[in-house]
Write a protein that holds these residues in place. Structure first.
Motif, PDB file in Angstrom:
ATOM      1  N   ALA A  33      39.838  32.764  41.508  1.00 12.08           N
ATOM      2  CA  ALA A  33      39.103  32.274  42.674  1.00 12.08           C
ATOM      3  C   ALA A  33      39.781  32.867  43.893  1.00 12.08           C
ATOM      4  CB  ALA A  33      39.140  30.760  42.731  1.00 12.08           C
ATOM      5  N   TYR A  34      38.977  33.298  44.859  1.00  8.97           N
ATOM      6  CA  TYR A  34      39.608  33.901  46.029  1.00  8.97           C
ATOM      7  C   TYR A  34      38.933  33.449  47.297  1.00  8.97           C
ATOM      8  CZ  TYR A  34      35.605  37.044  46.233  1.00  8.97           C
ATOM      9  OH  TYR A  34      34.342  37.542  46.338  1.00  8.97           O
ATOM     10  N   ASP A  35      39.748  33.272  48.302  1.00  5.74           N
ATOM     11  CA  ASP A  35      39.256  33.271  49.679  1.00  5.74           C
ATOM     12  C   ASP A  35      40.202  34.244  50.367  1.00  5.74           C
ATOM     13  OD1 ASP A  35      41.465  31.639  49.557  1.00  5.74           O
ATOM     14  OD2 ASP A  35      40.472  29.868  50.307  1.00  5.74           O
ATOM     15  N   ASP A  36      40.972  33.830  51.373  1.00  8.24           N
ATOM     16  CA  ASP A  36      41.951  34.781  51.881  1.00  8.24           C
ATOM     17  C   ASP A  36      43.197  34.788  50.993  1.00  8.24           C
ATOM     18  OD1 ASP A  36      42.187  32.229  52.779  1.00  8.24           O
ATOM     19  OD2 ASP A  36      43.216  32.759  54.630  1.00  8.24           O
ATOM     20  N   GLN A  37      43.331  33.755  50.183  1.00  2.84           N
ATOM     21  CA  GLN A  37      44.371  33.741  49.167  1.00  2.84           C
ATOM     22  C   GLN A  37      43.682  33.979  47.827  1.00  2.84           C
ATOM     23  OE1 GLN A  37      47.690  32.544  49.993  1.00  2.84           O
ATOM     24  NE2 GLN A  37      47.061  32.446  52.142  1.00  2.84           N
ATOM     25  N   VAL A  38      44.379  34.661  46.962  1.00  2.00           N
ATOM     26  CA  VAL A  38      43.806  34.877  45.633  1.00  2.00           C
ATOM     27  C   VAL A  38      44.514  33.946  44.680  1.00  2.00           C
ATOM     28  CG1 VAL A  38      43.529  36.536  43.781  1.00  2.00           C
ATOM     29  CG2 VAL A  38      43.362  37.282  46.161  1.00  2.00           C
ATOM     30  N   SER A  39      43.780  33.108  43.970  1.00  2.00           N
ATOM     31  CA  SER A  39      44.484  32.343  42.956  1.00  2.00           C
ATOM     32  C   SER A  39      43.960  32.661  41.576  1.00  2.00           C
ATOM     33  CB  SER A  39      44.458  30.847  43.252  1.00  2.00           C
ATOM     34  OG  SER A  39      43.143  30.443  43.493  1.00  2.00           O
ATOM     35  N   LEU A  40      44.925  32.927  40.718  1.00  2.00           N
ATOM     36  CA  LEU A  40      44.629  33.182  39.323  1.00  2.00           C
ATOM     37  C   LEU A  40      44.530  31.799  38.678  1.00  2.00           C
ATOM     38  CD1 LEU A  40      44.252  35.164  37.076  1.00  2.00           C
ATOM     39  CD2 LEU A  40      46.725  35.465  36.965  1.00  2.00           C
ATOM     40  N   VAL A  41      43.314  31.271  38.647  1.00  2.00           N
ATOM     41  CA  VAL A  41      43.103  29.903  38.163  1.00  2.00           C
ATOM     42  C   VAL A  41      43.481  29.794  36.695  1.00  2.00           C
ATOM     43  CG1 VAL A  41      41.363  28.109  37.823  1.00  2.00           C
ATOM     44  CG2 VAL A  41      41.256  29.587  39.836  1.00  2.00           C
ATOM     45  N   ALA A  42      43.098  30.789  35.915  1.00  2.00           N
ATOM     46  CA  ALA A  42      43.499  30.801  34.513  1.00  2.00           C
ATOM     47  C   ALA A  42      43.765  32.236  34.095  1.00  2.00           C
ATOM     48  CB  ALA A  42      42.411  30.199  33.643  1.00  2.00           C
ATOM     49  N   ARG A  43      44.915  32.480  33.499  1.00  2.00           N
ATOM     50  CA  ARG A  43      45.214  33.804  32.965  1.00  2.00           C
ATOM     51  C   ARG A  43      44.265  34.080  31.810  1.00  2.00           C
ATOM     52  NH1 ARG A  43      50.357  36.799  33.910  1.00  2.00           N
ATOM     53  NH2 ARG A  43      48.634  38.186  33.484  1.00  2.00           N
ATOM     54  N   SER A  44      44.119  35.353  31.486  1.00  2.00           N
ATOM     55  CA  SER A  44      43.206  35.728  30.401  1.00  2.00           C
ATOM     56  C   SER A  44      43.603  34.995  29.120  1.00  2.00           C
ATOM     57  CB  SER A  44      43.286  37.238  30.189  1.00  2.00           C
ATOM     58  OG  SER A  44      42.465  37.597  29.111  1.00  2.00           O
ATOM     59  N   THR A  45      42.608  34.339  28.517  1.00  2.00           N
ATOM     60  CA  THR A  45      42.891  33.538  27.329  1.00  2.00           C
ATOM     61  C   THR A  45      41.710  33.626  26.369  1.00  2.00           C
ATOM     62  OG1 THR A  45      43.176  31.267  26.547  1.00  2.00           O
ATOM     63  CG2 THR A  45      42.042  31.525  28.622  1.00  2.00           C
ATOM     64  N   PRO A  46      41.955  33.531  25.058  1.00  2.00           N
ATOM     65  CA  PRO A  46      40.832  33.488  24.122  1.00  2.00           C
ATOM     66  C   PRO A  46      40.030  32.205  24.365  1.00  2.00           C
ATOM     67  CG  PRO A  46      42.904  33.909  22.962  1.00  2.00           C
ATOM     68  CD  PRO A  46      43.256  33.526  24.366  1.00  2.00           C
ATOM     69  N   VAL A  47      38.707  32.278  24.199  1.00  2.00           N
ATOM     70  CA  VAL A  47      37.865  31.129  24.509  1.00  2.00           C
ATOM     71  C   VAL A  47      37.716  30.249  23.251  1.00  2.00           C
ATOM     72  CG1 VAL A  47      35.730  30.353  25.599  1.00  2.00           C
ATOM     73  CG2 VAL A  47      36.667  32.587  26.170  1.00  2.00           C
ATOM     74  N   THR A  48      38.784  29.545  22.913  1.00  2.00           N
ATOM     75  CA  THR A  48      38.705  28.576  21.826  1.00  2.00           C
ATOM     76  C   THR A  48      38.071  27.304  22.382  1.00  2.00           C
ATOM     77  OG1 THR A  48      40.849  27.682  22.427  1.00  2.00           O
ATOM     78  CG2 THR A  48      40.844  29.456  20.805  1.00  2.00           C
ATOM     79  N   ALA A  49      37.688  26.396  21.502  1.00  2.00           N
ATOM     80  CA  ALA A  49      37.043  25.159  21.960  1.00  2.00           C
ATOM     81  C   ALA A  49      37.960  24.405  22.935  1.00  2.00           C
ATOM     82  CB  ALA A  49      36.687  24.296  20.766  1.00  2.00           C
ATOM     83  N   ALA A  50      39.241  24.343  22.605  1.00  2.00           N
ATOM     84  CA  ALA A  50      40.174  23.601  23.456  1.00  2.00           C
ATOM     85  C   ALA A  50      40.329  24.282  24.811  1.00  2.00           C
ATOM     86  CB  ALA A  50      41.532  23.485  22.759  1.00  2.00           C
ATOM     87  N   GLN A  51      40.480  25.628  24.773  1.00  2.00           N
ATOM     88  CA  GLN A  51      40.632  26.365  26.019  1.00  2.00           C
ATOM     89  C   GLN A  51      39.380  26.253  26.885  1.00  2.00           C
ATOM     90  OE1 GLN A  51      42.859  27.766  27.776  1.00  2.00           O
ATOM     91  NE2 GLN A  51      44.534  27.522  26.318  1.00  2.00           N
ATOM     92  N   ARG A  52      38.223  26.208  26.224  1.00  2.00           N
ATOM     93  CA  ARG A  52      36.979  26.125  26.992  1.00  2.00           C
ATOM     94  C   ARG A  52      36.981  24.876  27.869  1.00  2.00           C
ATOM     95  NH1 ARG A  52      33.425  26.222  23.102  1.00  2.00           N
ATOM     96  NH2 ARG A  52      33.181  28.479  23.079  1.00  2.00           N
ATOM     97  N   ASP A  53      37.440  23.769  27.304  1.00  2.00           N
ATOM     98  CA  ASP A  53      37.491  22.521  28.078  1.00  2.00           C
ATOM     99  C   ASP A  53      38.456  22.638  29.254  1.00  2.00           C
ATOM    100  OD1 ASP A  53      35.626  21.424  26.462  1.00  2.00           O
ATOM    101  OD2 ASP A  53      37.068  20.398  25.153  1.00  2.00           O
ATOM    102  N   VAL A  54      39.614  23.246  28.969  1.00  2.00           N
ATOM    103  CA  VAL A  54      40.602  23.421  30.039  1.00  2.00           C
ATOM    104  C   VAL A  54      40.002  24.279  31.162  1.00  2.00           C
ATOM    105  CG1 VAL A  54      42.853  24.426  30.600  1.00  2.00           C
ATOM    106  CG2 VAL A  54      42.531  23.211  28.429  1.00  2.00           C
ATOM    107  N   LEU A  55      39.336  25.368  30.760  1.00  2.00           N
ATOM    108  CA  LEU A  55      38.749  26.279  31.744  1.00  2.00           C
ATOM    109  C   LEU A  55      37.657  25.582  32.552  1.00  2.00           C
ATOM    110  CD1 LEU A  55      38.568  29.458  29.488  1.00  2.00           C
ATOM    111  CD2 LEU A  55      39.857  29.286  31.610  1.00  2.00           C
ATOM    112  N   LYS A  56      36.844  24.776  31.880  1.00  2.00           N
ATOM    113  CA  LYS A  56      35.762  24.086  32.588  1.00  2.00           C
ATOM    114  C   LYS A  56      36.316  23.111  33.625  1.00  2.00           C
ATOM    115  CE  LYS A  56      31.943  24.299  29.339  1.00  2.00           C
ATOM    116  NZ  LYS A  56      31.074  23.540  28.445  1.00  2.00           N
ATOM    117  N   ARG A  57      37.402  22.446  33.256  1.00  2.00           N
ATOM    118  CA  ARG A  57      38.012  21.526  34.235  1.00  2.00           C
ATOM    119  C   ARG A  57      38.538  22.300  35.438  1.00  2.00           C
ATOM    120  NH1 ARG A  57      39.631  18.530  29.721  1.00  2.00           N
ATOM    121  NH2 ARG A  57      41.689  19.472  29.631  1.00  2.00           N
ATOM    122  N   ALA A  58      39.097  23.494  35.143  1.00  2.00           N
ATOM    123  CA  ALA A  58      39.605  24.327  36.246  1.00  2.00           C
ATOM    124  C   ALA A  58      38.452  24.764  37.162  1.00  2.00           C
ATOM    125  CB  ALA A  58      40.337  25.545  35.685  1.00  2.00           C
ATOM    126  N   VAL A  59      37.313  25.068  36.560  1.00  2.00           N
ATOM    127  CA  VAL A  59      36.138  25.464  37.350  1.00  2.00           C
ATOM    128  C   VAL A  59      35.698  24.304  38.243  1.00  2.00           C
ATOM    129  CG1 VAL A  59      33.686  26.029  37.210  1.00  2.00           C
ATOM    130  CG2 VAL A  59      35.313  27.226  35.741  1.00  2.00           C
TER     131      VAL A  59
END
Lengths: 411, 221
Positions: free
Chosen positions: A86-112
């Motif tokens: 996500a970026y505005d004038d600061q760039v934040s790497l909300v989640a590093r590249s990760t395989p989209v397992t079921a568990a990771q998907r939930d984590v990523l969705k919460r981050a979104v």
């Protein structure tokens, strides 16, 4: 050897050229990818979602982006990798590249869901960070692509169109492609289209925020059915002959070769390229041939080539002129040329030169007129007048996007 | 692959961009296999064309004909095709990861302050062309794609990038309507403000920043 995944055919408006004078021929190069066999494995995706959270995204736009990003996550599975930036004038790497397992998907969705709107638009910073994640897990068997979404002008970091396009092209050569999504009326369509075109990906204009999910689905649908990667056509130009590519598409010339880049192609995709060929006078009975080589990598990373040739025989000019012209082919070529002129004219119009924009488009229209259907000609002439009178931001973007798709011969 | 296509010496010469005389010479020297001469004309196959293209590429690399012959004599058509394919675009000098790392490691990237106005490069531009990207774009009418392998001659990040990254800090100078701005109080702690502010609000915000920073043990600069 198994069946070719890609086909290349070459055809011309006429097969004869004149002995006495220079002749101009138009050649159509058709590239088509095979339909995906039912049992086929798809290519794993290695993508970065790079989302604009600058202040202007506040409200409905950001909510739609969040919805679309979660929708993308649902389309992916453990074969795929995704990074979230996500970026505005600061760039934040909300989640590093990760395989989209079921568990990771939930984590990523919460981050979104946790994304909040911020400040300025460091588009380049966000994009480079996303590319960094994709490059870190680059796979020769998969699709490696950064998906960049913005609603605003790049006003931080690198903001120059040429420079960003140059980096995109360098990354494309190194196997990391970029697709760009512009939302609403605030972004610079010339910049995003250049980034995607030089980056070997796709550009989308998303007029209304509620269309974001649908457009993401289209892009993902294509990525999930990619059958060949890093496709390019090399045309070998014989001595004395001039070959010009129509449509302002990414290409380069090395010695006697013209190389045109097409990026990744998905199942059933068909692309058309047009070249204008100028042949020198020569003796009757002689011939001149243009050879095209299509080069691509299959999903296992193996490179393969397919060739097609179009040959012209020399004949007296009177005989050449008696031969019927392939008018449909010329009409298609004219439309590509006019689309490219439209983009150039829009650039002038945007830069505050409406008179020149109108003149440029009318001039191209006059050149293309003999082969153009009457309704299309009327449309372009109305467009030229509209440019002369000045356009609204919405008209500008819609016209630019239609022309982009026409040039790419994408539907 | 269209294996059935056969060419006369004239057609082959045109396709390969050489003269028929050269083809006869290469055949005599053993660089090309002999053509099929059963019919009225000698006929050449697509493999002849591939070999001629490879010879052309190797010659462009200043390899003498003797050395070219030794190199390609025993290659199969598929091996030649692979070699031609590999030689198509010269491989880039580094990987995507290395390229991106170089872009990211440019100095002072994270410390960038606000840009003066949207769609302008911060700081004094090195030349007129970067100052107004729009005008610049219009002047370069036909979109000339960048030469993709320019990096070979220019390994460092492009000059305009260096300028953008080393831009001087611009303080609180935003005139644009409805812009959000973020002020870092402490790494990880930020204040978000929607511009423009009136004078009273601005003074209050300045005090808030100063107070916030004292809370974290940092005096305002």
């Amino acid at each position: 050897m198994d069946e070719q995944v890609l086909k290349l055919t070459a055809s011309a408006d006429r097969r004869l050229v004149a002995c006495e004078v220079s002749s101009q021929r138009t050649v159509e190069w058709a590239i088509s990818a095979a339909e995906l066999p039912r049992h086929a494995n798809r290519a794993p995706l290695n993508i970065a979602l790079i989302l604009d959270r600058s202040g202007s995204m506040q409200g409905e736009k950001l909510r739609n982006v969040q919805h679309a990003a979660k929708y993308v996550l649902d389309l992916l599975d453990e074969r795929d990798r995704v990074a979230l930036v996500a970026y505005d004038d600061q760039v934040s790497l909300v989640a590093r590249s990760t395989p989209v397992t079921a568990a990771q998907r939930d984590v990523l969705k919460r981050a979104v869901d946790a994304l909040r709107p911020g400040g300025w638009t460091d588009l380049s910073g966000g994009w480079v960070t996303g590319c960094h994640e994709v490059a870190a897990y680059q796979s020769s068997a998969g699709v490696n692509r950064a998906l960049l979404l913005t609603d605003g002008l790049a006003n931080r970091g690198i903001t120059d169109v040429e420079e960003l396009a140059h980096h995109a092209s360098e990354l494309r050569v190194r196997g990391v492609a970029t697709s760009a999504f512009g939302v609403g009326l605030g972004f610079n369509e010339q910049l995003l289209a250049a980034l995607a075109e030089q980056g070997g990906g796709h550009f989308y204009y998303i007029e209304r925020a509620e269309q974001i999910a649908e457009v993401f689905r289209r892009e993902l649908g294509e990525l999930l059915t990619v059958v060949v990667r890093e496709v390019f056509v090399t045309i070998t130009v014989p001595r004395g002959v001039t070959v010009e590519l129509l449509g302002d598409l990414p290409h380069e010339r090395v010695g006697d070769r013209l190389r045109i880049f097409l990026g990744d192609l998905c199942a059933g995709e068909r692309r058309l390229l047009y070249t204008r060929v100028l042949t020198p006078p020569d003796a009757s009975g002689a011939s001149v041939a243009l050879a095209g080589t299509l080069c691509y990598a299959d999903l296992d990373g193996r490179t393969a080539t397919v060739e097609a040739t179009v040959a012209f025989s020399y004949a007296p000019e009177a005989d050449v002129l008696r031969l019927p012209l392939a008018e449909e082919l010329l009409r298609r070529a004219s439309e590509i040329e006019l689309a490219a002129s439209t983009v150039r004219a829009l650039r002038l119009e945007r830069a505050g030169q409406p008179g020149q924009a109108r003149a440029l488009l009318l001039q191209s229209l006059a050149a293309a007129a003999p082969y153009l259907a009457a309704p299309a000609a009327a449309q372009y002439s109305a467009l030229a007048e509209q440019m002369g009178d000045g356009m609204s931001e919405g008209q500008r973007k819609a016209t630019h996007f239609a022309a982009y798709q026409a040039r790419q011969s994408r539907k | 692959m269209a294996e059935e296509t056969l060419y006369t010496i004239g057609e082959l010469a045109e396709l390969a961009g050489v003269t028929p005389r050269t083809i006869r010479y290469y055949t005599a020297e053993g660089l090309l296999p002999r053509p099929d001469a059963r019919g009225q004309y000698a006929l050449y196959s697509p493999e002849h064309l591939l070999r001629l293209r490879l010879i052309g590429q190797l010659k462009a690399g200043y390899l003498p004909l003797g050395a070219i012959k030794a190199r390609i004599e025993h290659l199969s058509a598929d091996e030649i095709r692979t070699l031609l394919g590999q030689q198509e675009p010269p491989p880039p000098p580094d990987s995507a990861a290395e390229y991106v790392a170089r872009l990211l490691s440019a100095p002072a990237r994270q410390q960038l302050a606000e840009a003066p106005l949207p769609y302008q490069l911060p700081g004094a531009p090195p030349c007129g062309s970067v100052a107004q990207p729009q005008a610049n774009l219009a002047a370069a009418a036909p979109a000339q794609p960048m030469p993709p392998h320019r990096l070979a001659e220019m390994p460092a990040p492009a000059p305009a990038l260096a300028v953008a990254l080393q831009a001087p800090r611009a303080e609180m100078a935003i005139a644009d309507a409805d812009q959000w701005r973020r002020i870092t109080i402490e790494p990880g702690v930020e204040l978000h403000i929607r511009e423009p502010l009136n004078d009273q609000q601005r003074r209050a915000v300045e005090r808030l920043i100063a107070f916030g920073r004292t809370l974290f043990g940092r005096e305002s600069s």
